[in-house]
Design a protein around this motif. Structure first.
Motif: not given
Length: 401
Positions: A77-80, A128-134, A150-154
């Motif tokens: 949903l978001s892949s950076c 740095t990225v954070f991996i999340l589910g739904v 949208k704010i952090h792009n991570d």
């Protein structure tokens, strides 16, 4: 007739007592252990073939006849996708991939201000990225996550249900993200969002894992250790069978050879070769939980052996790029398992990738004082963002973070 009644009652009590004992023994798995298979002599896990040629074919895009039995086909949903772009084509040094719960906004904020801060060292490119589910059921939480993204792009978010027993999916989606969108880093550090991490010590460790932290304390002792390791490697290699597993020490033996002719200052500048396969953290050798009350209960049908392969505790670990790609492509030929640390251990076992142990990856919460975190790489149990920031800032001021 009356005299028989006490005897019958005693027998009945004894029978009930024995029945209770048997039920308790069964409850705690006592009747399962005798049916376990010996891990050391009979280990196999689907696919029951040598998957290394299959992996090499996938990595080099050569057609393979190996059947793919597993894949994590979830959409991002978001892949950076732009996260790992670099200036002048230089490699990144380190990418933090943090497994985070959807509603842990404060934990993510604290990590961004502490060990996940990408400009911690101006001369070391870090991401740095954070991996999340739904969520299973839609709520306003998803909208907040999208605003945060949208704010952090991570935020790297995939459409799997974010639950404890989907941690393997979360881990593999993080690895898949790195392979697809972030190939240009030498090392990848996976962590939960309740960890204290010292970026300074992570960078020290990946510079010279075998001698960490000795090489920082005393280069003379470190060089002596290098020479001992070199002799040990020589004896191991001379007695090994061709085709046997290559250890992490074996991979860097040529670097050890060169170190013995260099001065002590250069021991501090030791650098792992680019093609090294490093999978490091706190390594466990343990048995499956067979008692029913356990959160980690495993049936014989799921895993029939009396021991797990060596595995790195999932709270924090580091992978070199080559190790990361090996584990990613190995997953196509390895049956899914619901515990992420065990699954990575299974992948590593099937790829003959030996996990490398370091005591400074603390899977528990190491008791804290101002002085005893000097060489700590990670410590578990920092789910309080304020405590994390306090400890990290104290260690940064002390030159340890």
């Amino acid at each position: 007739m009356i005299s028989l009644i006490p005897k019958l009652l005693r027998r009945r009590r004894n029978f009930l007592f024995l029945l209770c004992l048997l039920a308790i023994a069964h409850f705690f798995g006592a009747f399962t252990h005798p049916f376990e298979l010996d891990y050391h002599t009979t280990f196999s896990y689907p696919l029951d073939i040598d998957i290394k040629p299959c992996v090499n074919n996938l990595k080099t895009k050569i057609p393979s006849k190996c059947p793919i039995i597993n894949s994590y086909n979830y959409s991002y949903l978001s892949s950076c996708e732009s996260k790992c772009q670099t200036v002048n084509g230089n490699l990144l040094r380190l990418v933090y991939i943090v497994k985070s719960k959807l509603d842990n906004f404060e934990q993510r904020a604290a990590i961004r201000k502490s060990w996940g801060f990408e400009k911690r060292f101006s001369d070391v490119p870090i991401r740095t990225v954070f991996i999340l589910g739904v969520e299973e059921t839609k709520s306003t939480l998803q909208k907040k996550v999208e605003e945060e993204s949208k704010i952090h792009n991570d935020i790297v978010q995939a459409d799997f249900i974010d639950t404890y027993f989907n941690n393997t999916i979360k881990t593999m989606m993080g690895i898949q993200w790195a392979v697809r969108f972030c190939k240009n880093s030498k090392f990848y550090f996976f962590s939960d969002d309740d960890m204290y991490v010292s970026t300074k010590n992570v960078l020290r460790f990946i510079r010279n894992p075998v001698n960490y932290p000795d090489y920082l304390e005393n280069p003379i002792i470190s060089l002596q250790k290098v020479r001992r390791e070199k002799r040990n490697i020589g004896s191991q290699m001379s007695s090994s069978v061709e085709g046997e597993k290559t250890s992490f020490h074996d991979q860097i033996s040529s670097s050890f050879n060169s170190l013995t002719t260099r001065n002590l200052k250069q021991v501090l500048d030791f650098e792992l070769p680019d093609d090294v396969k490093l999978f490091a953290g706190y390594v466990f050798f343990s048995s499956p939980h067979r008692h029913y009350p356990s959160k980690w209960y495993v049936t014989l049908a799921e895993y029939p052996f009396h021991m797990w392969p060596p595995y790195v505790t999932a709270g924090s670990y580091v992978l070199s790029f080559n190790a990361l790609t090996d584990l990613y492509f190995a997953s196509f030929f390895t049956k899914h398992f619901r515990f992420d640390d065990i699954y990575l251990g299974l992948l590593a076992k099937k790829m003959d990738l030996e996990p490398f142990h370091c005591d400074e990856f603390h899977f528990y919460k190491k008791a804290y004082n101002h002085f005893n975190y000097r060489y700590v790489i990670t410590s578990h149990g920092y789910d309080d963002p304020d405590e994390l920031l306090k400890v990290w800032n104290e260690q940064k001021s002390a030159g340890n973070a």
